[in-house]
Scaffold this active site. Structure first.
Site, short mmCIF file in Angstrom:
data_model
loop_
_atom_site.label_atom_id
_atom_site.label_comp_id
_atom_site.label_asym_id
_atom_site.label_seq_id
_atom_site.Cartn_x
_atom_site.Cartn_y
_atom_site.Cartn_z
N SER A 26 0.85 -1.18 0.00
CA SER A 26 0.00 0.00 0.00
C SER A 26 0.89 1.24 0.00
O SER A 26 1.72 1.39 -0.91
CB SER A 26 -0.98 -0.04 1.17
OG SER A 26 -2.04 0.87 0.97
N HIS A 138 -7.40 -5.51 -1.60
CA HIS A 138 -6.28 -4.76 -1.00
C HIS A 138 -5.72 -5.44 0.24
O HIS A 138 -4.56 -5.23 0.58
CB HIS A 138 -6.75 -3.34 -0.68
CG HIS A 138 -5.65 -2.38 -0.42
ND1 HIS A 138 -4.78 -1.96 -1.40
CD2 HIS A 138 -5.27 -1.75 0.72
CE1 HIS A 138 -3.91 -1.11 -0.89
NE2 HIS A 138 -4.18 -0.96 0.40
#
Length: 168
Positions: A26, A138
């Site tokens: 991320s 994610h």
């Protein structure tokens, strides 16, 4: 940019400055790509679920439009700034072997972010591989399917083992 690495190397003698790796996911993936596009001190890198191109992230992320405040205004009005802050802009400078890990259903950092960087690096003949995970989002490393989490972890170990293992 890497002062913490310098401090760690000065503090602990068991660290080998010739066998440094870097990885992150991320924002950490963004920073990993940024770091290897600005220094060659790492022997291998793994960038996971990263934003690599701010301009395309503006239109492909579930929330990237909120970064207008941090980047000095709309992408449309400040495209030069958005490009200057994109690691992909500096892909030509990446010499570190890079593994890009991305999930195909990531709404935060769309799969095109990994594909974009992978394609740029391959076209330039750089040492890069990409590992894609279908059906994952994610949160793969924390809450993805157990099989994919194991595959991801094995890939991390194999990648860094390939480049950071001591030579006999």
């Amino acid at each position: 940019m890497t002062a913490v690495v310098d401090t760690a190397l000065e503090t602990w003698d068991f660290l080998d400055p010739e066998r440094l790796g870097v990885m992150g996911g991320s924002y950490g993936g963004f920073m990993t790509t940024w770091i290897v596009s600005h220094t060659n001190r790492f022997k291998a890198a793994l960038s996971e679920r990263a934003v690599n191109h701010m301009v395309s992230a503006f239109g492909s992320s579930d929330l990237f439009w909120i970064f207008e405040r941090q980047l000095g205004g709309s992408m449309y009005d400040n495209v030069d700034t958005w490009l200057a802050l994109s690691p992909a802009t500096y892909a030509k400078d990446i010499e570190t072997p890079l593994l890009i890990v991305h999930s195909e259903n990531d709404l935060r950092c769309d799969i095109e972010q990994g594909e974009h960087l992978f394609t740029l690096l391959r076209l330039q003949g750089k040492e890069v591989e990409m590992l894609r995970f279908p059906g994952e989002g994610h949160e793969l490393s924390r809450s993805g399917s157990p099989a994919h989490r194991v595959q991801r972890f094995e890939a991390v170990l194999e990648w860094f083992g390939r480049y950071l293992s001591p030579r006999s």
